[in-house]
Design a protein around this motif. Structure first.
Motif, PDB file in Angstrom:
ATOM      1  N   ARG A  56       0.860  -1.190   0.000  1.00 44.83           N
ATOM      2  CA  ARG A  56       0.000   0.000   0.000  1.00 44.83           C
ATOM      3  C   ARG A  56       0.899   1.245   0.000  1.00 44.83           C
ATOM      4  NH1 ARG A  56      -2.561  -1.352   4.022  1.00 44.83           N
ATOM      5  NH2 ARG A  56      -4.440  -2.204   3.044  1.00 44.83           N
ATOM      6  N   GLN A 229      -7.984   7.830 -14.091  1.00 42.64           N
ATOM      7  CA  GLN A 229      -7.586   6.455 -14.384  1.00 42.64           C
ATOM      8  C   GLN A 229      -8.055   6.124 -15.796  1.00 42.64           C
ATOM      9  OE1 GLN A 229      -8.263   3.536 -11.251  1.00 42.64           O
ATOM     10  NE2 GLN A 229      -8.471   5.170  -9.713  1.00 42.64           N
ATOM     11  N   ILE A 240      -2.632   5.506 -14.439  1.00 40.16           N
ATOM     12  CA  ILE A 240      -3.192   6.242 -13.308  1.00 40.16           C
ATOM     13  C   ILE A 240      -2.426   7.550 -13.130  1.00 40.16           C
ATOM     14  CG2 ILE A 240      -3.558   6.181 -10.809  1.00 40.16           C
ATOM     15  CD1 ILE A 240      -3.718   3.053 -11.200  1.00 40.16           C
ATOM     16  N   GLN A 249      -5.185  16.738  -3.005  1.00 40.37           N
ATOM     17  CA  GLN A 249      -5.582  15.383  -3.376  1.00 40.37           C
ATOM     18  C   GLN A 249      -4.345  14.513  -3.581  1.00 40.37           C
ATOM     19  OE1 GLN A 249      -7.731  16.288  -6.996  1.00 40.37           O
ATOM     20  NE2 GLN A 249      -9.703  16.310  -5.948  1.00 40.37           N
ATOM     21  N   THR A 251      -3.369   9.992  -4.551  1.00 42.23           N
ATOM     22  CA  THR A 251      -3.918   8.705  -4.964  1.00 42.23           C
ATOM     23  C   THR A 251      -3.369   7.600  -4.071  1.00 42.23           C
ATOM     24  OG1 THR A 251      -4.111   9.423  -7.274  1.00 42.23           O
ATOM     25  CG2 THR A 251      -4.137   7.054  -6.868  1.00 42.23           C
ATOM     26  N   VAL A 253      -2.725   3.760  -3.625  1.00 44.12           N
ATOM     27  CA  VAL A 253      -2.545   2.589  -4.490  1.00 44.12           C
ATOM     28  C   VAL A 253      -2.339   1.355  -3.621  1.00 44.12           C
ATOM     29  CG1 VAL A 253      -1.220   1.570  -6.376  1.00 44.12           C
ATOM     30  CG2 VAL A 253      -1.469   4.066  -6.229  1.00 44.12           C
ATOM     31  N   GLU A 254      -3.051   0.289  -3.939  1.00 43.72           N
ATOM     32  CA  GLU A 254      -2.911  -0.972  -3.217  1.00 43.72           C
ATOM     33  C   GLU A 254      -2.688  -2.108  -4.216  1.00 43.72           C
ATOM     34  OE1 GLU A 254      -5.578  -0.468   0.772  1.00 43.72           O
ATOM     35  OE2 GLU A 254      -6.658  -0.902  -1.086  1.00 43.72           O
ATOM     36  N   GLU A 261      -5.084  -1.654  -7.465  1.00 42.23           N
ATOM     37  CA  GLU A 261      -6.270  -0.818  -7.362  1.00 42.23           C
ATOM     38  C   GLU A 261      -5.849   0.560  -6.874  1.00 42.23           C
ATOM     39  OE1 GLU A 261      -9.194  -2.645  -4.931  1.00 42.23           O
ATOM     40  OE2 GLU A 261      -9.487  -4.376  -6.261  1.00 42.23           O
ATOM     41  N   ALA A 262      -6.530   1.593  -7.333  1.00 38.19           N
ATOM     42  CA  ALA A 262      -6.195   2.954  -6.931  1.00 38.19           C
ATOM     43  C   ALA A 262      -7.460   3.764  -6.711  1.00 38.19           C
ATOM     44  CB  ALA A 262      -5.320   3.615  -8.004  1.00 38.19           C
ATOM     45  N   ARG A 263      -7.388   4.673  -5.764  1.00 36.19           N
ATOM     46  CA  ARG A 263      -8.512   5.580  -5.557  1.00 36.19           C
ATOM     47  C   ARG A 263      -7.990   6.948  -5.104  1.00 36.19           C
ATOM     48  NH1 ARG A 263      -8.879   2.080  -1.063  1.00 36.19           N
ATOM     49  NH2 ARG A 263      -8.933   3.093   0.999  1.00 36.19           N
ATOM     50  N   GLU A 264      -8.664   7.970  -5.582  1.00 37.97           N
ATOM     51  CA  GLU A 264      -8.270   9.331  -5.247  1.00 37.97           C
ATOM     52  C   GLU A 264      -8.802   9.689  -3.865  1.00 37.97           C
ATOM     53  OE1 GLU A 264      -9.802   8.768  -8.458  1.00 37.97           O
ATOM     54  OE2 GLU A 264      -7.739   8.422  -9.100  1.00 37.97           O
ATOM     55  N   MET A 265      -8.013  10.446  -3.156  1.00 34.08           N
ATOM     56  CA  MET A 265      -8.394  10.858  -1.805  1.00 34.08           C
ATOM     57  C   MET A 265      -8.150  12.358  -1.634  1.00 34.08           C
ATOM     58  SD  MET A 265      -7.106   7.670   0.563  1.00 34.08           S
ATOM     59  CE  MET A 265      -8.222   8.188   1.868  1.00 34.08           C
TER      60      MET A 265
END
Length: 267
Positions: A56, A229, A240, A249, A251, A253-254, A261-265
């Motif tokens: 992570r 993405q 990504i 912001q 990103t 990543v795991e 998988e990635a998600r914005e935070m």
């Protein structure tokens, strides 16, 4: 250093750097307090950690002039559990100045986990390329962690007038060769291959190298200042892009069981 002080000194340095009557360059004022080989030092620290079944990490981008936002980012990252390391995906500086890179290094030094940086197009301004080498290290490098290989390289084609030298696709192909103990590979650079600042002649050779590797989990970038993405080449490899720090912001990543998988935070 307080953020307001940084801003005042920053604009003073830029003013002097652009004034021909000044005989010295702020780019060259290295001292015994200047950090050196930060990537190598942080990777050594990372090698002393024991990974679990999930890798992570945080992909951050474009810290240029966002010192207050960068400080808040570090505070946020330090509250997150299970983070193995942080990546600065280029444009650490705005004008390629030593002072800029020193300030960002000072801020990121407060992270509780190791971090690495790749070079961005703004980092190549003026004498920035040589400064990046001294402060952070080589422009192309790789490291292994948790059974995965991370390949970091310079893709700032416009800064060399699209002369065919960046990115170094031959080096990339060599790095992507199968290796014992490596279950997947992740490529990290500043400029994505579908950006207008990427050499069009090298776009498909770059993408083909990733496809031919067979185990490339993703290609990670920044530069656009907006998170996204994409799968622009009709293949399984995700591209990504992390947002700029100024937008507060990053990103997350795991990698779990060979899947990225990635998600914005926001913070």
């Amino acid at each position: 250093m307080h953020i307001l002080c940084r801003q005042i000194v920053f604009f003073t340095v830029v003013l002097f750097a652009g004034c021909e009557r000044w005989e010295y360059s702020p780019n060259q004022r290295f001292s015994n307090k200047t950090p050196v080989n930060l990537n190598a030092r942080n990777l050594e620290a990372l090698s002393n950690t024991v990974p679990d079944d999930t890798v992570r990490f945080i992909l951050s981008g474009d810290t240029q002039r966002g010192y207050g936002e960068a400080e808040d980012f570090v505070k946020k990252a330090n509250t997150m559990k299970g983070i193995d390391f942080v990546v600065i995906a280029g444009d650490i500086s705005d004008f390629g100045l030593l002072q800029e890179m020193e300030w960002v290094a000072e801020i990121y030094e407060e992270l509780k986990v190791p971090y690495v940086a790749v070079i961005g197009n703004h980092d190549m301004a003026a004498n920035g390329t040589s400064i990046f080498r001294q402060v952070f290290g080589e422009l192309n490098y790789s490291f292994a962690y948790g059974g995965y290989k991370f390949i970091c390289l310079n893709t700032n084609s416009r800064e060399v007038n699209f002369d065919g030298s960046l990115p170094d696709v031959n080096w990339l192909q060599d790095q992507l060769k199968p290796a014992a103990g490596i279950n997947g590979q992740v490529v990290i650079s500043h400029v994505s291959p579908f950006s207008g600042d990427f050499d069009r002649k090298l776009e498909m050779p770059f993408v083909t190298a990733l496809e031919n590797a067979g185990n490339c989990l993703g290609s990670l970038h920044a530069h656009d200042h907006n998170a996204g993405q994409y799968r622009p080449y009709n293949n399984s490899i995700p591209f990504i892009v992390a947002s700029a720090i100024l937008k507060r912001q990053f990103t997350l990543v795991e990698i779990i069981d060979g899947k990225l998988e990635a998600r914005e935070m926001e913070y």
